[in-house]
Structure formats: structure tokens, C-alpha cells
Design a protein around this motif. Structure first.
Motif, short mmCIF file in Angstrom:
data_model
loop_
_atom_site.label_atom_id
_atom_site.label_comp_id
_atom_site.label_asym_id
_atom_site.label_seq_id
_atom_site.Cartn_x
_atom_site.Cartn_y
_atom_site.Cartn_z
N ASP A 3 0.83 -1.21 0.00
CA ASP A 3 0.00 0.00 0.00
C ASP A 3 0.86 1.25 0.00
OD1 ASP A 3 -2.57 -1.44 2.13
OD2 ASP A 3 -2.25 -1.52 -0.04
N LEU A 6 2.53 1.68 -3.45
CA LEU A 6 1.59 2.12 -4.48
C LEU A 6 1.18 3.56 -4.27
CD1 LEU A 6 -0.61 -1.08 -4.86
CD2 LEU A 6 1.00 -0.13 -6.50
N HIS A 7 1.10 3.99 -3.01
CA HIS A 7 0.78 5.39 -2.74
C HIS A 7 1.86 6.29 -3.32
CE1 HIS A 7 -0.67 8.98 -0.79
NE2 HIS A 7 0.51 9.15 -0.21
N ARG A 10 1.55 6.47 -7.05
CA ARG A 10 0.48 7.38 -7.48
C ARG A 10 0.97 8.82 -7.46
NH1 ARG A 10 -2.86 3.98 -4.30
NH2 ARG A 10 -2.86 5.46 -2.59
N ARG A 46 -2.07 1.39 -15.31
CA ARG A 46 -2.48 2.41 -14.34
C ARG A 46 -3.89 2.87 -14.66
NH1 ARG A 46 0.17 8.24 -14.63
NH2 ARG A 46 -1.49 8.40 -16.15
N ASP A 47 -4.76 2.84 -13.66
CA ASP A 47 -6.14 3.29 -13.88
C ASP A 47 -6.27 4.79 -13.61
OD1 ASP A 47 -6.36 3.70 -11.12
OD2 ASP A 47 -7.50 1.87 -10.76
N GLU A 49 -7.37 6.41 -11.18
CA GLU A 49 -7.05 6.84 -9.82
C GLU A 49 -5.55 6.75 -9.52
OE1 GLU A 49 -9.37 8.21 -8.05
OE2 GLU A 49 -10.79 7.78 -9.66
N GLU A 51 -3.97 3.91 -9.53
CA GLU A 51 -3.69 2.58 -9.01
C GLU A 51 -2.98 1.75 -10.08
OE1 GLU A 51 -4.17 1.52 -6.06
OE2 GLU A 51 -5.55 2.95 -5.14
N TRP A 53 -2.13 -1.91 -11.61
CA TRP A 53 -2.66 -3.26 -11.70
C TRP A 53 -1.70 -4.17 -12.45
CZ3 TRP A 53 -7.68 -4.58 -9.90
CH2 TRP A 53 -8.45 -3.49 -9.44
N ASP A 77 -6.60 -9.09 -5.92
CA ASP A 77 -5.91 -7.95 -5.32
C ASP A 77 -4.95 -7.33 -6.32
OD1 ASP A 77 -4.94 -6.09 -3.57
OD2 ASP A 77 -3.54 -7.48 -2.59
N LYS A 78 -5.38 -6.23 -6.92
CA LYS A 78 -4.59 -5.48 -7.90
C LYS A 78 -4.17 -6.35 -9.09
CE LYS A 78 -4.77 -1.49 -6.00
NZ LYS A 78 -5.87 -1.89 -5.11
#
Length: 330
Positions: A3, A6-7, A10, A46-47, A49, A51, A53, A77-78
Motif C-alpha cells: 500500500d 503504491l501510494h 500514485r 495504471r487506472d 485513480e 492505481e 494493476w 488484489d490489484k
């Protein structure tokens, strides 16, 4: 760990957003995403948001390139399956008798990095130029490590002449030193690359990674964050990765290559990439002139009087022979 990583990804990946980055209204379970890395058998996307994947495809849905806009169906999960690949504006790739290697799609330009050490390949330059012309993607040449030639004007003049003979002066060419003159290099390139998606190609050792880290300082860190978060970085030397910088800067790093097959071209495609030979060939006595030993060959005459480039002619004949041999094997 995932998490947190990934933050950070982003935050580091707020590049230009595409118009398609939103949920599909007709299929609420599907997401639109941008392919940002290719690891051969799987991809990262990348979506909207931000995120990241880990995505997989079946059949033709595995023919995905970095820069592709895709629709994905989350499966864990992702992790997600690729459901659709949107129509591409362009695609730069290479191919041989056995397989194709996609570099990137939906590009605004390609940077080819050359240098005097290790020695650059004029053949790879010609092949890259041909592929970019076929894909209708603008090519720019960066001749790096020019500091090595400081005080050696004779060699530099020879390099400039050689590049001109292959490109006919139609390809913007910049002589830089990323390590010795980083500020000048950055000042030169930022206006050329801002708000554009650019693929960087070149043989190993030409300075691609150094240039990317100059223009996007946290690029390497962001790559490591993604790899650690998704356990996808076991073979990072062979993957293709998109990096996001300020002001819409998008740079796609690809593995260094020593070969650039063009088996996906037809003979007509090849001839269109060599428009100088094509146009002169229209003046030949015979419509099917091979420009070798035929009488009244305008191309041979052009080579003799200096109108045409011998280097381009030799490359054309080499590529044409490759295509003919490949076609005979199918």
C-alpha cells in the motif's frame, strides 16, 4: 509495504491523463487503464485513480504494448484480465522470422541515442529510421558522450557526415553529454519533450537510463517501488517502462537492443520508407527495375553522380533481401 509503495507510485505518476481514463459506463465492472510496463508475459497498467494493476491477457489480448489504452476486468488484489485493446494511433515494433517485439504505442516521438563509445551502429540507425517512417512517428537523434570527441573535430565531422548520409538531414540531431553537461542537456530537451509521450531507443551503454534520471529524477525509485509492490521486478533488465515527469513529460525506457528486424514490412512499405530511392526509381527504364545491373537505371545513375546516398542504397538492398528471404520461407 504494497500500500505504501503504491501510494508513492500514485504521487510519482501524475502525468498527462488520457480522455479514456474512466470507468466504462456500459460495463460497471470494467476499468479503463494505461499500460505502463511490459514484463513479457504480464503487464502493469495504471487506472484513472493512479492505481497500478498487474494485468494478463489471453490470445490476441496478450499482444499489448506500453502506451496502449486497455479495458481491464479486476480478478483479485490489484490483478486483472485484459478485456479490450483500444485502437492505436501508432505502434513501433521490430520483428524477425520467429517473433515480434513491441516497443510502444500511441507515441508522439522516438529518441534514438547514439554515442562514439560504445561504437554506434549505422545499420541500427537505418533500421530505426525505417521503422519510424513506417509507423509515421517522428524520430530525433541524440548523439551522447560528445565530450569524448572534444578537440577531435575530424572525427566529429565524420560522424556528422555519416549521419547525414543516412538521414538526408531530415532527422533532428542533437550532440549532447548527459554526464558532463547535464544542465545544458536538460535545457535543450525539456522544451522538446514537454507534454509528449516519447520512446527512447538505443544500444546498451548509450546513456538512456542516465538521461531518464536526469529528466525525471525519481524514475528509478518509482520503478523499484512498483517492482517491490507487485513482485514484478525479477527481470528488470528486459522490461519496458513508462516514466512520468512534470508538465506532461512521459518517457518510455526500453531494453538496449543489438538487432532490429523489419519482417513485418512489405516491399511497398520498405520502398515508401526510402522515398528518395522510390522517386528516382520511377525514372528507370523498366518498371520492375531492381536497381542492380539493369540498363538505364536512374538509381544507379544517381549513385554515380552523387544525387543518392550509397549508405541508404546499401541499407535498402539489405532490407529488401531480408524480406524476400523471409517471404520465401512462409
Amino acid at each position: 509495504m504494497a500500500d505504501s509503495s503504491l501510494h508513492k507510485v500514485r504521487l510519482a505518476s501524475k502525468g498527462k491523463q488520457t480522455a479514456q481514463h474512466a470507468k466504462n459506463v456500459g460495463s460497471p465492472d470494467l476499468l479503463n487503464a494505461l499500460v505502463v510496463a511490459s514484463y513479457g508475459r504480464h503487464f502493469l497498467a495504471r487506472d484513472a485513480e493512479g492505481e497500478i494493476w498487474q494485468v494478463y491477457g489471453k490470445g490476441k489480448r496478450r499482444d499489448v504494448a506500453v502506451g496502449d489504452e486497455i479495458s481491464i476486468l479486476p480478478s483479485g488484489d490489484k490483478q486483472a484480465w485484459i478485456e479490450e485493446i483500444q485502437t492505436r494511433r501508432n505502434l513501433v515494433y521490430r520483428s524477425d522470422a520467429l517473433k515480434s517485439k513491441m516497443f510502444a504505442a500511441n507515441l508522439d516521438g522516438v529518441l534514438l541515442m547514439l554515442a562514439i563509445s560504445p561504437p554506434y551502429s549505422t545499420e541500427l540507425l537505418g533500421r530505426t529510421l525505417t521503422a519510424c517512417k513506417h509507423a509515421d512517428v517522428p524520430l530525433t537523434i541524440l548523439f551522447n558522450k560528445v565530450d569524448i570527441l572534444e578537440g577531435d573535430q575530424e572525427t566529429l565531422d565524420a560522424v556528422e557526415l555519416e549521419l547525414f548520409e543516412i538521414t538526408l538531414g531530415e532527422v533532428p540531431t542533437h550532440y549532447i553529454s548527459v554526464t558532463e553537461h547535464p544542465q545544458e542537456t536538460e535545457a535543450l530537451l525539456r522544451p522538446l519533450l514537454t507534454d509528449k509521450r516519447t520512446l527512447i531507443l538505443g544500444q546498451s551503454g548509450m546513456g538512456k537510463s542516465t538521461l531518464i534520471n536526469l529528466l525525471i529524477p525519481d524514475a528509478l525509485a518509482a520503478t523499484n517501488e512498483i517492482s517491490m509492490a507487485l513482485n514484478a521486478g525479477k527481470h528488470t533488465t528486459t522490461h519496458t517502462q513508462m516514466h512520468f515527469g512534470d508538465a506532461g513529460l512521459e518517457l518510455i525506457d526500453s531494453p538496449g537492443f543489438q538487432a532490429f528486424g523489419l519482417h513485418h514490412l512489405t516491399e511497398a512499405d520498405l520502398l515508401n520508407a526510402f522515398s528518395d530511392l522510390r522517386d528516382e526509381g520511377n525514372k528507370c527504364r523498366f518498371a520492375n527495375c531492381q536497381h542492380k545491373r539493369e540498363p538505364d537505371c536512374a538509381v544507379k545513375n544517381g549513385l554515380e553522380d552523387g544525387t543518392l546516398s550509397p549508405a541508404r542504397y546499401e541499407l535498402y538492398q539489405m532490407l529488401k533481401a531480408e524480406l524476400e528471404e523471409a517471404q520465401s520461407q512462409y
